[in-house]
Design a protein around this motif. Structure first.
Motif, mmCIF file in Angstrom:
data_model
loop_
_atom_site.group_PDB
_atom_site.id
_atom_site.type_symbol
_atom_site.label_atom_id
_atom_site.label_comp_id
_atom_site.label_asym_id
_atom_site.label_seq_id
_atom_site.Cartn_x
_atom_site.Cartn_y
_atom_site.Cartn_z
ATOM 1 N N UNK A 187 0.821 -1.206 0.000
ATOM 2 C CA UNK A 187 0.000 0.000 0.000
ATOM 3 C C UNK A 187 0.850 1.248 0.000
ATOM 4 N N UNK A 188 0.252 2.341 0.444
ATOM 5 C CA UNK A 188 0.966 3.610 0.513
ATOM 6 C C UNK A 188 1.052 4.049 1.968
ATOM 7 N N UNK A 189 2.179 4.629 2.311
ATOM 8 C CA UNK A 189 2.463 4.974 3.703
ATOM 9 C C UNK A 189 1.799 6.285 4.110
ATOM 10 N N UNK A 231 -0.578 1.849 6.709
ATOM 11 C CA UNK A 231 -0.422 1.466 5.308
ATOM 12 C C UNK A 231 -1.824 1.478 4.708
ATOM 13 N N UNK A 232 -2.013 2.310 3.710
ATOM 14 C CA UNK A 232 -3.319 2.422 3.067
ATOM 15 C C UNK A 232 -3.314 1.541 1.822
ATOM 16 N N UNK A 233 -4.099 0.458 1.886
ATOM 17 C CA UNK A 233 -4.167 -0.495 0.782
ATOM 18 C C UNK A 233 -4.967 0.069 -0.379
ATOM 19 N N UNK A 242 6.002 10.481 3.363
ATOM 20 C CA UNK A 242 4.544 10.358 3.280
ATOM 21 C C UNK A 242 4.128 9.906 1.879
ATOM 22 N N UNK A 243 3.212 8.956 1.814
ATOM 23 C CA UNK A 243 2.619 8.446 0.587
ATOM 24 C C UNK A 243 3.574 7.559 -0.215
ATOM 25 N N UNK A 288 11.397 -2.264 4.410
ATOM 26 C CA UNK A 288 11.880 -1.476 5.545
ATOM 27 C C UNK A 288 11.342 -0.058 5.451
ATOM 28 N N UNK A 289 10.617 0.387 6.486
ATOM 29 C CA UNK A 289 9.946 1.678 6.409
ATOM 30 C C UNK A 289 10.293 2.625 7.541
#
Length: 274
Positions: free
Chosen positions: A180-182, A201-203, A225-226, A234-235
């Motif tokens: 997804x997007x962070x 995490x936006x799926x 972001x995003x 790794x985030x």
């Protein structure tokens, strides 16, 4: 020797490479960084790769500027600043021959660097054989050999286990739990508690998967972001030492040690007539 004529290309602009870029630039070398279209440095506040997104990036007292091509990069370096190009394939080598090339990608494998790219070549970390792929390899594993210059052989293989800080290794590194997007909730420099939500995490289907801190401490690294992530990517990085706030925004001891080794290696190759 006129250092201003000794162009050094550095592949990669992450936090470890930035330590090397900073030192070489301070010593008077023109430094050109080659980065990907979407760098994934989690220690963004100490990574010149952020200039790819923002046009410029300041690390401590040095600013790096992103250029659209060689002519613009040349002007930036003439003013004493490191320049960065979006050029992971090293296409710039068709236009210019550097005095030296340093592979600072730290991908744990060789992404195409070879000794034909420049008269002097140095690589950081595992994935390279000194005397075959490059002239010299610099050890990047923490411990007694950190910063050791190898003329033959390879650096220690990647263990997959992060370096231990205040007794923590795996637990201090945060990996994306899903694709997804962070969405960043706690950013670099923020103090967090164990179990605290630090991101989501936006799926693609809109589901929001929470990300929590496994240990208390300071957020030392966090992707932008995003940023698009895969599961297991790794985030984030948490420093359990709450006294280390200022160091979230300064080049690390490891990066400085490796940078010194690169400078030594280049001077050694120069003296040897390479």
């Amino acid at each position: 020797m006129d250092r201003k004529k000794q162009l050094i290309i550095v592949r990669g602009g992450g936090d470890i490479a930035t330590g090397t870029i900073y030192k070489l630039s301070r010593c008077g070398y023109p430094v050109l960084i080659l980065e990907s279209e979407r760098p994934s440095s989690i220690r963004r506040k100490v990574a010149f790769s952020e200039a790819v997104y923002d046009g410029k990036a300041q690390v401590e007292d040095m600013t790096c500027f992103c250029a659209d091509g060689w002519l613009e990069a040349e002007k930036i370096m003439a003013l004493g600043y490191p320049a960065i190009l979006r050029d992971p394939e090293c296409r710039i080598l068709k236009e210019v021959t550097p005095w030296a090339l340093v592979d600072g990608i730290l991908a744990k494998r060789n992404l195409g660097t070879n000794r034909r790219m420049a008269p002097k070549t140095i690589a950081l970390g595992p994935g390279f054989t000194a005397g075959v792929d490059v002239d010299l390899v610099v050890e990047t594993m923490r411990g007694h050999d950190l910063g050791r210059i190898l003329e033959k052989g390879s650096a220690q293989p990647n263990t997959g286990v992060p370096g231990k800080i205040a007794g923590y290794d795996r637990a201090r590194v945060v990996y994306a739990p899903a694709v997804g997007r962070l969405h960043v909730i706690c950013d670099i420099g923020d103090r967090v508690e164990q179990g605290q939500f630090i991101a989501e995490i936006i799926a693609d289907n809109g589901e929001r998967i929470p990300v929590t801190a496994a240990i208390p401490g300071l957020i030392r690294g966090m992707l932008r972001e995003d940023f698009p992530v895969e599961e297991g990517f790794k985030m984030s990085d948490i420093d359990p030492r709450e006294t280390e706030y200022e160091n979230c925004f300064r080049i690390s001891d490891k990066a400085r040690c490796i940078a010194g080794a690169v400078l030594e290696g280049l001077l050694y190759l120069e003296q040897a007539g390479t």
